[in-house]
Design a protein around this motif. Sequence first.
Motif, mmCIF file in Angstrom:
data_model
loop_
_atom_site.group_PDB
_atom_site.id
_atom_site.type_symbol
_atom_site.label_atom_id
_atom_site.label_comp_id
_atom_site.label_asym_id
_atom_site.label_seq_id
_atom_site.Cartn_x
_atom_site.Cartn_y
_atom_site.Cartn_z
ATOM 1 N N UNK A 171 -7.086 2.174 -1.238
ATOM 2 C CA UNK A 171 -5.622 2.474 -1.743
ATOM 3 C C UNK A 171 -5.239 3.731 -1.194
ATOM 4 N N UNK A 172 -3.861 4.105 -1.272
ATOM 5 C CA UNK A 172 -3.463 5.374 -0.798
ATOM 6 C C UNK A 172 -3.162 6.020 -2.033
ATOM 7 N N UNK A 173 -3.215 5.582 -3.153
ATOM 8 C CA UNK A 173 -3.155 6.527 -4.421
ATOM 9 C C UNK A 173 -3.487 5.767 -5.529
ATOM 10 N N UNK A 174 -3.841 6.749 -6.607
ATOM 11 C CA UNK A 174 -4.217 6.028 -7.860
ATOM 12 C C UNK A 174 -3.372 4.966 -8.377
ATOM 13 N N UNK A 175 -1.799 5.375 -8.377
ATOM 14 C CA UNK A 175 -1.039 4.352 -8.696
ATOM 15 C C UNK A 175 -1.331 3.068 -8.122
ATOM 16 N N UNK A 176 -1.262 2.783 -6.630
ATOM 17 C CA UNK A 176 -1.521 1.904 -6.180
ATOM 18 C C UNK A 176 -2.818 1.143 -6.539
ATOM 19 N N UNK A 177 -3.838 1.681 -6.824
ATOM 20 C CA UNK A 177 -5.088 0.911 -7.641
ATOM 21 C C UNK A 177 -4.838 0.328 -8.665
ATOM 22 N N UNK A 178 -4.203 1.164 -9.534
ATOM 23 C CA UNK A 178 -3.938 0.615 -10.881
ATOM 24 C C UNK A 178 -2.870 -0.683 -10.804
ATOM 25 N N UNK A 179 -1.896 -0.533 -9.706
ATOM 26 C CA UNK A 179 -1.148 -1.676 -9.816
ATOM 27 C C UNK A 179 -1.355 -2.772 -8.571
ATOM 28 N N UNK A 180 -2.390 -2.966 -8.204
ATOM 29 C CA UNK A 180 -3.005 -3.476 -7.115
ATOM 30 C C UNK A 180 -2.807 -5.113 -7.480
ATOM 31 N N UNK A 181 -2.516 -5.550 -8.865
ATOM 32 C CA UNK A 181 -2.738 -6.987 -9.124
ATOM 33 C C UNK A 181 -1.137 -7.255 -9.157
ATOM 34 N N UNK A 182 -0.369 -6.406 -8.605
ATOM 35 C CA UNK A 182 1.184 -6.976 -8.530
ATOM 36 C C UNK A 182 2.213 -6.000 -9.199
ATOM 37 N N UNK A 183 3.587 -6.191 -8.918
ATOM 38 C CA UNK A 183 4.505 -5.100 -9.185
ATOM 39 C C UNK A 183 4.797 -4.304 -8.102
ATOM 40 N N UNK A 184 5.910 -3.827 -8.339
ATOM 41 C CA UNK A 184 6.373 -2.632 -7.256
ATOM 42 C C UNK A 184 5.875 -1.596 -6.971
ATOM 43 N N UNK A 185 5.638 -1.166 -5.592
ATOM 44 C CA UNK A 185 4.914 0.204 -5.358
ATOM 45 C C UNK A 185 5.642 1.247 -5.908
ATOM 46 N N UNK A 186 4.870 2.249 -6.428
ATOM 47 C CA UNK A 186 5.489 3.684 -6.989
ATOM 48 C C UNK A 186 4.489 4.687 -6.484
ATOM 49 N N UNK A 187 3.954 4.338 -5.468
ATOM 50 C CA UNK A 187 3.119 5.550 -4.955
ATOM 51 C C UNK A 187 3.793 6.844 -4.696
ATOM 52 N N UNK A 188 5.013 6.811 -4.342
ATOM 53 C CA UNK A 188 5.968 8.032 -3.952
ATOM 54 C C UNK A 188 5.692 8.597 -2.656
ATOM 55 N N UNK A 189 5.026 7.991 -1.636
ATOM 56 C CA UNK A 189 4.737 8.590 -0.279
ATOM 57 C C UNK A 189 6.002 8.224 0.439
ATOM 58 N N UNK A 190 6.295 9.142 1.105
ATOM 59 C CA UNK A 190 7.637 9.085 2.156
ATOM 60 C C UNK A 190 7.634 7.874 2.814
ATOM 61 N N UNK A 191 6.686 7.740 3.681
ATOM 62 C CA UNK A 191 6.562 6.550 4.581
ATOM 63 C C UNK A 191 6.908 5.086 3.777
ATOM 64 N N UNK A 192 6.031 5.007 2.655
ATOM 65 C CA UNK A 192 6.362 3.714 1.606
ATOM 66 C C UNK A 192 8.082 3.568 1.357
ATOM 67 N N UNK A 193 8.437 4.731 0.619
ATOM 68 C CA UNK A 193 9.805 4.764 0.366
ATOM 69 C C UNK A 193 10.815 4.311 1.186
#
Length: 61
Positions: free
Chosen positions: A31-53
Amino acid sequence: MATVESNLTDQDPIYCANPACNCKVKPDDKYCSVSCEKKSNGGPCVCGHLDCQFEQEEDSL
């Protein structure tokens, strides 16, 4: 003349395991971040990285 085999997996980017995320990760990371690891089972991405945004903004147009 010997042929050289290339291993594309060594060159291909590896992406975050969260299906909603478009971030690239290091080969040893899942995972790229802790937030992505916590939301790995669904939901919008909130990692905050510029490439993803940037990807998410393009998808919403």
